[in-house]
Design an enzyme around this catalytic site. Structure first.
Site, PDB file in Angstrom:
ATOM      1  N   HIS A 141     -11.697 -12.119 -13.213  1.00  0.00           N
ATOM      2  CA  HIS A 141     -11.828 -11.217 -12.272  1.00  0.00           C
ATOM      3  C   HIS A 141     -10.594 -10.172 -12.629  1.00  0.00           C
ATOM      4  CE1 HIS A 141     -11.850  -8.619  -9.140  1.00  0.00           C
ATOM      5  NE2 HIS A 141     -10.702  -9.217  -8.383  1.00  0.00           N
TER       6      HIS A 141
ATOM      7  N   ASN B  24      -9.676  -2.607 -10.419  1.00  0.00           N
ATOM      8  CA  ASN B  24     -10.436  -3.749  -9.696  1.00  0.00           C
ATOM      9  C   ASN B  24     -11.696  -3.411  -8.919  1.00  0.00           C
ATOM     10  OD1 ASN B  24     -11.189  -5.704  -8.099  1.00  0.00           O
ATOM     11  ND2 ASN B  24      -9.218  -6.287  -7.213  1.00  0.00           N
TER      12      ASN B  24
ATOM     13  N   CYS C  95     -14.238 -10.700  -4.190  1.00  0.00           N
ATOM     14  CA  CYS C  95     -14.069 -10.508  -5.751  1.00  0.00           C
ATOM     15  C   CYS C  95     -14.667 -11.812  -6.584  1.00  0.00           C
ATOM     16  CB  CYS C  95     -12.479 -10.291  -6.090  1.00  0.00           C
ATOM     17  SG  CYS C  95     -11.835  -8.809  -5.464  1.00  0.00           S
TER      18      CYS C  95
HETATM   19  N1  ACO Z   1       3.552   2.680  -6.102  1.00  0.00           N
HETATM   20  C1  ACO Z   1       4.838   2.584  -6.088  1.00  0.00           C
HETATM   21  N2  ACO Z   1       5.426   1.569  -5.374  1.00  0.00           N
HETATM   22  C2  ACO Z   1       4.471   0.812  -4.927  1.00  0.00           C
HETATM   23  C3  ACO Z   1       2.905   0.815  -4.989  1.00  0.00           C
HETATM   24  C4  ACO Z   1       2.619   1.651  -5.573  1.00  0.00           C
HETATM   25  N3  ACO Z   1       1.082   2.098  -5.821  1.00  0.00           N
HETATM   26  N4  ACO Z   1       2.389  -0.272  -4.387  1.00  0.00           N
HETATM   27  C5  ACO Z   1       3.406  -0.930  -3.837  1.00  0.00           C
HETATM   28  N5  ACO Z   1       4.491  -0.459  -4.007  1.00  0.00           N
HETATM   29  C6  ACO Z   1       6.105  -0.684  -3.811  1.00  0.00           C
HETATM   30  C7  ACO Z   1       5.858  -1.855  -2.394  1.00  0.00           C
HETATM   31  O1  ACO Z   1       5.910  -1.017  -1.212  1.00  0.00           O
HETATM   32  C8  ACO Z   1       7.519  -2.510  -2.569  1.00  0.00           C
HETATM   33  O2  ACO Z   1       8.360  -1.647  -2.225  1.00  0.00           O
HETATM   34  P1  ACO Z   1       9.382  -2.297  -1.221  1.00  0.00           P
HETATM   35  O3  ACO Z   1      10.209  -3.212  -2.106  1.00  0.00           O
HETATM   36  O4  ACO Z   1      10.505  -1.073  -1.036  1.00  0.00           O
HETATM   37  O5  ACO Z   1       9.004  -3.058   0.246  1.00  0.00           O
HETATM   38  C9  ACO Z   1       7.357  -2.800  -4.086  1.00  0.00           C
HETATM   39  O6  ACO Z   1       6.584  -1.510  -4.693  1.00  0.00           O
HETATM   40  C10 ACO Z   1       6.946  -4.081  -4.553  1.00  0.00           C
HETATM   41  O7  ACO Z   1       5.961  -4.331  -3.895  1.00  0.00           O
HETATM   42  P2  ACO Z   1       5.207  -5.695  -4.072  1.00  0.00           P
HETATM   43  O8  ACO Z   1       4.000  -5.964  -3.151  1.00  0.00           O
HETATM   44  O9  ACO Z   1       6.314  -6.968  -4.205  1.00  0.00           O
HETATM   45  O10 ACO Z   1       4.785  -5.589  -5.632  1.00  0.00           O
HETATM   46  P3  ACO Z   1       4.012  -6.475  -6.532  1.00  0.00           P
HETATM   47  O11 ACO Z   1       4.763  -6.447  -8.016  1.00  0.00           O
HETATM   48  O12 ACO Z   1       3.523  -7.609  -6.134  1.00  0.00           O
HETATM   49  O13 ACO Z   1       2.663  -5.610  -6.994  1.00  0.00           O
HETATM   50  C11 ACO Z   1       0.330  -5.680  -6.102  1.00  0.00           C
HETATM   51  C12 ACO Z   1       1.763  -5.458  -5.894  1.00  0.00           C
HETATM   52  C13 ACO Z   1      -0.110  -5.051  -7.664  1.00  0.00           C
HETATM   53  C14 ACO Z   1      -0.714  -5.382  -5.001  1.00  0.00           C
HETATM   54  C15 ACO Z   1       0.251  -7.167  -6.637  1.00  0.00           C
HETATM   55  O14 ACO Z   1       0.713  -8.072  -5.690  1.00  0.00           O
HETATM   56  C16 ACO Z   1      -1.199  -7.830  -6.874  1.00  0.00           C
HETATM   57  O15 ACO Z   1      -1.747  -7.443  -7.806  1.00  0.00           O
HETATM   58  N6  ACO Z   1      -1.407  -8.722  -5.873  1.00  0.00           N
HETATM   59  C17 ACO Z   1      -3.083  -9.216  -6.123  1.00  0.00           C
HETATM   60  C18 ACO Z   1      -4.101  -8.493  -5.930  1.00  0.00           C
HETATM   61  C19 ACO Z   1      -5.391  -9.100  -5.905  1.00  0.00           C
HETATM   62  O16 ACO Z   1      -5.523 -10.053  -7.078  1.00  0.00           O
HETATM   63  N7  ACO Z   1      -6.263  -8.842  -5.588  1.00  0.00           N
HETATM   64  C20 ACO Z   1      -7.503  -9.486  -5.825  1.00  0.00           C
HETATM   65  C21 ACO Z   1      -8.338 -10.047  -4.798  1.00  0.00           C
HETATM   66  S1  ACO Z   1      -8.571  -8.554  -3.718  1.00  0.00           S
HETATM   67  C22 ACO Z   1     -10.174  -8.933  -3.294  1.00  0.00           C
HETATM   68  O17 ACO Z   1     -10.779  -9.826  -3.037  1.00  0.00           O
HETATM   69  C23 ACO Z   1     -10.919  -7.619  -2.712  1.00  0.00           C
END
Ligand code: ACO
Length: 342
Positions: A260, A290, A118
């Site tokens: 980003h 993204n 990214c």
């Molecule tokens: N729909 C419903 N529930 C979901 C989904 C979905 N699409 N995705 C995850 N969940 C659930 C999880 O399974 C988890 O359930 P559990 O509590 O029963 O285990 C719950 O939601 C909470 O999961 P978290 O991972 O703690 O959710 P969070 O609020 O952190 O959001 C996310 C997840 C969106 C991935 C976030 O962590 C994020 O944006 N991370 C950064 C991603 C990023 O910046 N990437 C950039 C670099 S990528 C690259 O370089 C290619």
């Protein structure tokens, strides 16, 4: 005044197929409400079967060259360097950039890929700008293009909600450091200690092809969302601040921060760390998700086309991604007309 690389063209391209949150919710255990509230994303685009990263890169590259011609005439598109940021190349070998340059009719210009996930676009911009300031090139086409839909696990609701495909490109020309559009500085960094947080395990020299299928899931993209979220906020904020100190600007001097586009909560947390107001943040992930290396140039195209980014604005671009990698760039926005449709 000293020799500098100056932005003089901007283009973007998205594949034809849009996927709504409702369409994802019909296939996976997720909902529009979860995706919107946890990420801010409402829509993403995906390539068709047989369509690849280079197809999008060529479309965005053509448009950026057209954009450069509109303000600078025919010679503005006469580039002598192509740098393509991607981590979804058409093939593991060779690089994708030479084929893109060939299809764009650019002859035998140097062309190579940069892989920084990214952060790829900022790394590619720094590479091309440095080659221009060193006198190795006069005009460069810098493209960020990725098709993460081709490497996502079809049953992974988290990554399928976040990622979309796309390409964005800028044209750089040699100019002077005092001109609008001149790249005024960069801050780049990496931390390979976090390499496993964002990865595709199989298909490289570590977990090489054996003729048998890889272990289940290993050919797909995998990400540990929570630590990536934290690292993204810390590193985009700190990198932006280091660059501001170097350029002699304060966060309050900035008109726009084009970060980003990974998650709207990350954008707001970066804004909070830097003491920015919401109006200083460019947000387009609600419409494209993204798009990895395409994210920053697509956000620039959207903001410039929508009148949010205007000539004279003081802008910082900042990215974070796999590697881990991060990077930022500063410029005063020039008079460019983005081209996003053919
Ligand atoms: N729909 C419903 N529930 C979901 C989904 C979905 N699409 N995705 C995850 N969940 C659930 C999880 O399974 C988890 O359930 P559990 O509590 O029963 O285990 C719950 O939601 C909470 O999961 P978290 O991972 O703690 O959710 P969070 O609020 O952190 O959001 C996310 C997840 C969106 C991935 C976030 O962590 C994020 O944006 N991370 C950064 C991603 C990023 O910046 N990437 C950039 C670099 S990528 C690259 O370089 C290619």
């Amino acid at each position: 005044m000293s020799r500098a690389a100056v932005v003089c063209g901007l283009g973007g391209a998205l594949p034809a197929t849009a996927v709504t949150n409702e369409e994802l919710a019909a296939q996976l255990d997720t909902s529009d409400q979860w995706i919107r509230t946890r990420t801010g994303i409402g829509l993403r685009y995906v390539v068709a079967p047989g369509e690849s990263t280079s197809d999008l890169a060529v479309a965005a590259g053509e448009r950026a060259l057209e954009s450069a011609r509109r303000k600078g005439g025919a010679e503005a598109a006469d580039v002598d360097l192509v740098v393509l940021a991607t981590s979804t190349p058409d093939r593991p070998c060779p690089g994708t950039a030479p084929g893109v340059a060939h299809r764009l009719g650019l002859g035998t210009v140097p062309a190579f890929d940069v892989a920084a996930v990214c952060t790829g676009f900022v790394y590619a911009l720094a590479t091309a700008a440095s080659m221009i300031t060193a006198g190795v090139a006069e005009r460069a086409l810098v493209i960020g293009a990725d098709t993460f839909s081709t490497i996502l696990d079809p049953v992974d609701r988290t990554t399928r909600a976040i990622f979309g495909d796309g390409a964005g490109a800028v044209v750089l020309r040699a100019g002077e450091s005092g001109e609008p559009g001149a790249l005024l500085g960069f801050d780049l960094g990496s931390d390979g200690g976090g390499a496993d947080l964002i990865t595709v395990r199989a298909g490289g020299s570590r977990q090489r092809s054996t003729g048998e299928p890889p272990a289940p899931g290993d050919e797909f993209f995998a990400m540990e969302g929570r630590p990536v979220f934290t690292q993204a906020v810390i590193n985009m904020s700190e990198s932006s601040q280091r660059l501001l100190d170097r350029v002699g600007w304060t966060p309050g001097d900035l008109d726009k921060v084009v970060a980003h586009q990974a998650n709207v909560r990350i954008l707001h947390a970066v804004g909070e760390q830097l003491g920015l107001e919401d109006k200083q943040l460019v947000v387009n992930l609600d419409r494209v998700g993204n798009t990895v290396a395409a994210s920053i140039p697509l956000a620039l195209s959207d903001a410039a086309a929508g009148g949010d980014l205007v000539p004279g604005h003081r802008v910082v671009l900042t990215g974070f991604g796999g590697g881990l990698t991060w990077g930022s760039a500063a410029l005063v926005w020039p008079d460019v007309e983005p081209v996003t449709q053919s």
